[in-house]
Write a protein that holds these residues in place. Sequence first.
Motif, PDB file in Angstrom:
ATOM      1  N   SER A  52       0.828  -1.202   0.000  1.00 33.11           N
ATOM      2  CA  SER A  52       0.000   0.000   0.000  1.00 33.11           C
ATOM      3  C   SER A  52       0.864   1.253   0.000  1.00 33.11           C
ATOM      4  N   VAL A  53       0.234   2.359  -0.357  1.00 35.99           N
ATOM      5  CA  VAL A  53       0.918   3.641  -0.286  1.00 35.99           C
ATOM      6  C   VAL A  53       1.377   3.877   1.152  1.00 35.99           C
ATOM      7  N   LEU A  65      12.554   0.141   0.589  1.00 33.41           N
ATOM      8  CA  LEU A  65      11.807   0.500  -0.594  1.00 33.41           C
ATOM      9  C   LEU A  65      10.469   1.019  -0.095  1.00 33.41           C
ATOM     10  N   ALA A  66      10.212   2.297  -0.327  1.00 31.02           N
ATOM     11  CA  ALA A  66       8.987   2.936   0.174  1.00 31.02           C
ATOM     12  C   ALA A  66       8.068   3.259  -0.992  1.00 31.02           C
ATOM     13  N   ARG A  67       6.801   2.929  -0.810  1.00 31.01           N
ATOM     14  CA  ARG A  67       5.791   3.311  -1.804  1.00 31.01           C
ATOM     15  C   ARG A  67       5.192   4.626  -1.320  1.00 31.01           C
ATOM     16  N   VAL A  68       5.501   5.711  -2.012  1.00 32.51           N
ATOM     17  CA  VAL A  68       5.085   7.034  -1.546  1.00 32.51           C
ATOM     18  C   VAL A  68       3.918   7.601  -2.354  1.00 32.51           C
ATOM     19  N   GLY A  69       3.406   6.829  -3.266  1.00 29.61           N
ATOM     20  CA  GLY A  69       2.235   7.186  -4.059  1.00 29.61           C
ATOM     21  C   GLY A  69       1.771   5.948  -4.799  1.00 29.61           C
ATOM     22  N   VAL A 134       5.811   5.290   5.954  1.00 29.91           N
ATOM     23  CA  VAL A 134       6.263   6.664   5.770  1.00 29.91           C
ATOM     24  C   VAL A 134       5.187   7.612   6.288  1.00 29.91           C
ATOM     25  N   LEU A 135       5.622   8.571   7.108  1.00 27.26           N
ATOM     26  CA  LEU A 135       4.736   9.635   7.597  1.00 27.26           C
ATOM     27  C   LEU A 135       5.294  10.954   7.092  1.00 27.26           C
ATOM     28  N   TYR A 136       4.506  11.699   6.357  1.00 22.85           N
ATOM     29  CA  TYR A 136       4.932  13.033   5.940  1.00 22.85           C
ATOM     30  C   TYR A 136       4.402  14.026   6.952  1.00 22.85           C
ATOM     31  N   THR A 137       5.310  14.810   7.518  1.00 24.59           N
ATOM     32  CA  THR A 137       4.945  15.746   8.573  1.00 24.59           C
ATOM     33  C   THR A 137       5.973  16.866   8.606  1.00 24.59           C
ATOM     34  N   ARG A 138       5.970  17.603   9.691  1.00 18.93           N
ATOM     35  CA  ARG A 138       6.953  18.662   9.912  1.00 18.93           C
ATOM     36  C   ARG A 138       7.690  18.348  11.204  1.00 18.93           C
ATOM     37  N   VAL A 139       8.985  18.560  11.174  1.00 24.15           N
ATOM     38  CA  VAL A 139       9.830  18.418  12.351  1.00 24.15           C
ATOM     39  C   VAL A 139      10.570  19.740  12.491  1.00 24.15           C
ATOM     40  N   ALA A 140      10.404  20.379  13.635  1.00 21.82           N
ATOM     41  CA  ALA A 140      11.012  21.698  13.880  1.00 21.82           C
ATOM     42  C   ALA A 140      10.627  22.683  12.780  1.00 21.82           C
TER      43      ALA A 140
END
Length: 184
Positions: A52-53, A65-69, A134-140
Amino acid sequence: MSSSNPIDQLVKAAPEEISAVVKQRSNLIKLGIKGPDLATWANFHEFELPDSVYDCLPVGNDGILARVGDSELILESTPEDSLRHRFEEALPKASGVYRVEQQSITLVIEGDYALPVLSQTCGVELERAPVGQVLYTRVAGASCAIIPQREITNRCFRLWVDYTLAHYMWETLAEIIYDLSRPS
């Protein structure tokens, strides 16, 4: 000869209390692959894809190996990794699939301070985050990807940070680690 890596000098100069918690994975490089025919291309070449994505699969020696879409992958591996070589050989002949340059640095945060450091810089409750996704977020305040991973004794987090933000990210994380490691 100067390095093209924006944080090499910071990493080399870091005191033990910092380098024990945050590390740069300069031995790993990324290869992006994207296109509407990704699944067909992968099936033809017998490449296993994450289900899965945002799912990841382990690759070689500490790679992923990351599926990012739906139609996009990021392979992070050593330059010698066999999957990387297979991808490199299959890409020039591909139709409907192409290389996407990846301009990020990998930082790994681990140990007793990993969650406290990230809880001060990130709004995601990482102690509840799924391992290997994979988590897309903001750090600092900086956009990045975080991939929670398990280590033998504690949680470990892989961060993908844009080259232009790597210096800022390293210094911010180092400052927090330094503050946390000082006796009250």
